[in-house]
Design an enzyme around this catalytic site. Sequence first.
Site, PDB file in Angstrom:
ATOM      1  N   CYS A   1     -13.375 -22.525  16.401  1.00 14.85           N
ATOM      2  CA  CYS A   1     -11.355 -22.627  16.032  1.00 14.85           C
ATOM      3  C   CYS A   1     -10.548 -23.426  16.702  1.00 14.85           C
ATOM      4  O   CYS A   1     -11.089 -23.252  18.142  1.00 14.85           O
ATOM      5  CB  CYS A   1     -11.473 -21.158  15.345  1.00 14.85           C
ATOM      6  SG  CYS A   1     -10.611 -19.978  16.425  1.00 14.85           S
TER       7      CYS A   1
ATOM      8  N   ASP B   1       0.336  -1.466   0.302  1.00 16.28           N
ATOM      9  CA  ASP B   1      -0.285   0.098   0.077  1.00 16.28           C
ATOM     10  C   ASP B   1       1.022   1.402   0.046  1.00 16.28           C
ATOM     11  O   ASP B   1       1.651   1.193  -0.076  1.00 16.28           O
ATOM     12  CB  ASP B   1      -0.859  -0.090   1.378  1.00 16.28           C
ATOM     13  CG  ASP B   1      -1.631   0.835   0.794  1.00 16.28           C
ATOM     14  OD1 ASP B   1      -1.993   1.725  -0.475  1.00 16.28           O
ATOM     15  OD2 ASP B   1      -2.973   1.310   2.287  1.00 16.28           O
TER      16      ASP B   1
ATOM     17  N   CYS C   1     -17.823 -19.737  18.884  1.00 16.88           N
ATOM     18  CA  CYS C   1     -16.380 -20.341  17.927  1.00 16.88           C
ATOM     19  C   CYS C   1     -16.288 -21.760  18.098  1.00 16.88           C
ATOM     20  O   CYS C   1     -16.090 -22.083  19.634  1.00 16.88           O
ATOM     21  CB  CYS C   1     -15.428 -19.263  17.984  1.00 16.88           C
ATOM     22  SG  CYS C   1     -13.625 -19.720  16.516  1.00 16.88           S
TER      23      CYS C   1
ATOM     24  N   ASP D   1      -3.072   7.430  -4.163  1.00 17.44           N
ATOM     25  CA  ASP D   1      -3.610   8.034  -4.842  1.00 17.44           C
ATOM     26  C   ASP D   1      -4.754   8.850  -3.941  1.00 17.44           C
ATOM     27  O   ASP D   1      -4.073   9.659  -2.888  1.00 17.44           O
ATOM     28  CB  ASP D   1      -5.370   6.920  -5.266  1.00 17.44           C
ATOM     29  CG  ASP D   1      -5.271   6.355  -4.064  1.00 17.44           C
ATOM     30  OD1 ASP D   1      -4.713   4.925  -3.657  1.00 17.44           O
ATOM     31  OD2 ASP D   1      -6.328   5.502  -3.604  1.00 17.44           O
TER      32      ASP D   1
ATOM     33  N   CYS E   1     -10.037 -20.889  20.225  1.00 14.44           N
ATOM     34  CA  CYS E   1     -11.909 -20.636  20.933  1.00 14.44           C
ATOM     35  C   CYS E   1     -12.009 -22.313  21.080  1.00 14.44           C
ATOM     36  O   CYS E   1     -12.493 -22.651  22.471  1.00 14.44           O
ATOM     37  CB  CYS E   1     -13.392 -20.301  20.196  1.00 14.44           C
ATOM     38  SG  CYS E   1     -12.502 -18.542  19.564  1.00 14.44           S
TER      39      CYS E   1
END
Lengths: 649, 649
Positions: free
Chosen positions: A277, A90, A275, A125, A280
């Site tokens: 995952c 970026d 969750c 930009d 978790c």
Amino acid sequence: MLKFEIKDRDASGRICKMSTAHGNIITPNLMPVINPNKLLISPKEMRSLFGTEIVITNAYIIFKDRELHHQALSKGVHNLIDFDGPIMTDSGTFQSYMYGEIDLDPLQIVEFQRDIGSDIGTILDIFGKPDQTRNQAEKAVIETIERAKKSVKLKKDMNLACPVQGSIYPDLRTKCAQSLGKIDSDFFPIGGVVPLMENQKYEDLVSCIIASKKGLPPNRPVHLFGAGHPLIFPLAVALGCDLFDSSAYAKYAEDERMIFSWGTKKLENLSEIPCCCPVCSKFTAKELKSLDKNEQKLQLAKHNLYVSFAELKKIRTAISEGTLWELVEQKARANPYLLESLNLLRKIEHKDWLEKFEPTSKNRAMFYTGSQTLHRPIIYRIHQKILERFSLPNDSVIVFREGKKPYATFYADELKKIWEINNEIPVIVYSHLGPVPLELDEMYPFAQCIFPEITDNESEKISREIFDQYTKNKNVIFWHGSETLKELKKTSHKTIKNIDLKRIEAIIKMQFGIGASNALYNENLKIVKSKKTGKIRNIFSNEEHILSMRANDGMFTLKKEGAVLLHKFLCKPKLRVMIDDDAVSFVSEGKSVFAKFVLDCDPKLRPFDECLIVDKNDNLLAVGRTLLNHMEMKTFEYGVAVKTREYFV
Amino acid sequence: MLKFEIKDRDASGRICKMSTAHGNIITPNLMPVINPNKLLISPKEMRSLFGTEIVITNAYIIFKDRELHHQALSKGVHNLIDFDGPIMTDSGTFQSYMYGEIDLDPLQIVEFQRDIGSDIGTILDIFGKPDQTRNQAEKAVIETIERAKKSVKLKKDMNLACPVQGSIYPDLRTKCAQSLGKIDSDFFPIGGVVPLMENQKYEDLVSCIIASKKGLPPNRPVHLFGAGHPLIFPLAVALGCDLFDSSAYAKYAEDERMIFSWGTKKLENLSEIPCCCPVCSKFTAKELKSLDKNEQKLQLAKHNLYVSFAELKKIRTAISEGTLWELVEQKARANPYLLESLNLLRKIEHKDWLEKFEPTSKNRAMFYTGSQTLHRPIIYRIHQKILERFSLPNDSVIVFREGKKPYATFYADELKKIWEINNEIPVIVYSHLGPVPLELDEMYPFAQCIFPEITDNESEKISREIFDQYTKNKNVIFWHGSETLKELKKTSHKTIKNIDLKRIEAIIKMQFGIGASNALYNENLKIVKSKKTGKIRNIFSNEEHILSMRANDGMFTLKKEGAVLLHKFLCKPKLRVMIDDDAVSFVSEGKSVFAKFVLDCDPKLRPFDECLIVDKNDNLLAVGRTLLNHMEMKTFEYGVAVKTREYFV
């Protein structure tokens, strides 16, 4: 030029392969933001834990830090952050939005990105804030385009990302996209959307995405810049976004917030974590809360990335299945503002656009999820087709109410009685999808859709409007048993209608157009049915195998002899994909048509349509099924445009 | 008797603590089915991996196997399957459904379960198939009740589960439930529902659950027998189911199918797994496919359990947050049949039932998800309350369109102008929720709800009907700027209305009933506002602190002196919870009221209502907030009924 090719698709979303000097990635995908100053989770670990394929880091931060600047230039950005996969950088635009004017030369930062070996560098930009006046937005767009034009000359081997700006003015977005699309730019972020997401202005977000996509060349990756929350991933992908970037995983972790597919929650407010995952599953909420702050941040960041990457897997799976709209509509119920944004998709101009990218057929049945379902582009398409291609021939029409599918089986007794008296009167079903000519009853999506018995007022209104339009000025006879039979005019020939022949003719019209029935249809067609299911399988005309019917969607696969007939009867460019001489020998060996060899094609072709592959002189070379639509065939440099099925030697 | 107490709640769902001789569990929960013949995953491992707290195994299989039979009797079922937590046993009913008549004595199997030390044994009930005639179903119910009556005499220390049968006949379900509820039974499965779930007859399922719940004592755990797919967990919990059992995790794994929150997929059809559980984070789809069959089955079973238990965490989190209906409605979009089943909840009889269990206030804003939202029991309740308690006093009423919340702030200028001319005319907002008296604008859910600008036809219809009913025979003046002012009759006193006082009066009426305003309201109330937010915080009457306003839901907390006034003005049983003498000393020390000490209470009290705690002679002892409703207070033996806040010494 970044290699980018479509592999599969659904809605206006697509699964693509993107190739860089540092390897290939699949899209839709997520680029975790790597802070070069502090590696919370290293890119390598991300790859092993979450399957991360590409990351994004900030060239502005590297540029401004004396030590990082030096290291990056001397050993390259891949060494700097220790990742050998693709890296996007970026430019500092977001910093200028966050902190005001920054001291940075727009061309110098492009050169810097190139020199440190970024795979995809970004121009500096001008961030188009949502509260800009039109005038301000226009100026920012002009300056962005100017910078892009200058930057592109410096990029050399680097791929250059030119963000589409234009604030919340759709026409500016489209113009900006068009201008950038004409430059030798490789990759298109949609910029300036972070404040829209932060303020849950999802309707504006949708508007910006569509307007940008309309102006961009369809053959380039599109990146929703700053979008890192999985809540909006399905909708953004369905509208054609390919990449997301997440700094959210770390920012939210810093703030003790956990990302979930449907929203965000503070850890302190959770007594258990909804969750499973690995984080978790290892820690309870209590344990997570009591972790050392740094360890806690690390674990929350991991959780956030597990969840975010799982959402992308869910989306890619939905694309493969053809259930992306279902996912979008279901997901939108998690947030009233997101749900509201779907209202924009009711606009005809957007339907017209989205319809061009919408596949003709899907692998799975269409599921109704609510009033949004009837606004899907494919429904818009079938309504148009029925109105155009199935004008009712008689004064009268018999109408059955919605029933079990396929309708002709469900209403078999009634049909027999009707046809014994009158075998000319058209019969339609007033279905949840609107009016359906009975003969289309086994075709996708009429047979392959699941609607509850009662839908909702808006869906009913849409189907009623199409029904009224379709049956306008006709004597509409709703079936009400033997009473109806008395109303029917007797036809002279009391032969019972051959539903199979009618069905074949109707599907030909629906799939290939009205003219195609002259080519393929006659009353002497020989029909071979499946012994197991009793359904039509193969169709022969004069002993030649012209069509096969696919079991999954009730549509035709075009056989060689069928293609010969269509080619003879329909003039170009109808159903044609015209290829370059260089590709003729490949296709004549049965190889697929690659996009770069397509010279032109029928603008009416849609993804997964049957098509005729011809050379420059319209000689028929092969039969295939499109993967790309017209706009894509004309722009994509890589990948398959048409999957060749049968070829003429 | 199984100890069972409510800890938290939302919709008709509840988080409870269930205590057994082998420990406590939290509900809603899932009992994985343990096949005593082959332990795919051991219960101990389940506990460490998924947090499994309770399992179910089949006493019939153990009974019929000579070796297992012997072992179970000699060392107990806990030793047999090596699990020291609570174990439920099934009786063979499902086997009789699957394989026809089984050779088993209904009382012998109960004794056997007792003798092997099952924590919850199940009677051998008669499986009520959905295709039974009413007559057959009735016979099955009678036989089930007979067996339950005999079985209960044999249970000794074992808890006994008596499944509610009755096929798809709601009245039989209710009757069966009522009869079983009168027996000394501890635990109530809802039986005979597996074929409904297998055939996606979710509407019948919902009907069976509601009918069963209506007949059952509210103080007992309810188990949806055979339900192991997370797709239906949220709805089942919202209707009052506490436990599920999963043999699905293993059966599906055997068949290479993977369970997801929203459905099921064959592994072979997945090119990647849309999941981030530890299994899916460790293995790619390709790796899973290439595993040795036994290992694959094990891993798929683990995935299935990870996903199933995560769904329960999600549900319990939603209950804590007060967003269970949101979860139910969103989830239903995954399956059109499930979505269709929500239509049943539009029936007034069901709303009447569900409303009794619905909390008065929630921790989080109400989210609109679609046309189902306006059918939620809480909306039904507020409509009734507005119609009953806020009858329009004048001939005319001024109506504002939906605006930003709170409405009085958004429309402050307009209100000022109106009240300068006429300070008597009532002002209401025609909101998404229907008509809202302006004075209620800061109260839950009027201020705490998020609706998109445009909802849907059905929601509009509902709010219009209530609006029309509310404003019937009134001169309805929609606000249209200064023109409206000209239409207003001038009132003699040109004092500007004190919105704060009006607000206080209105909230008192809404929360405590019309009569309460005589007790608590007068024009000389002293109002203390928050310096930070400017909102009402505390209210004093004659220097006594009578009410505090909660910031999160804009409702009143009743202070001691306010309670004294209410107690004086409202005769019993209004707002009362009457407790046994045994508990008076505890409550008089500020301890909470336990359900077993409640003698009676106001049948209009709902969960989370403010209430007066009194003794048998209606002496006011304390002020508190209910956790239970009337029916629950009268039946629960364990747990808190009212959380005491302030008490009189």
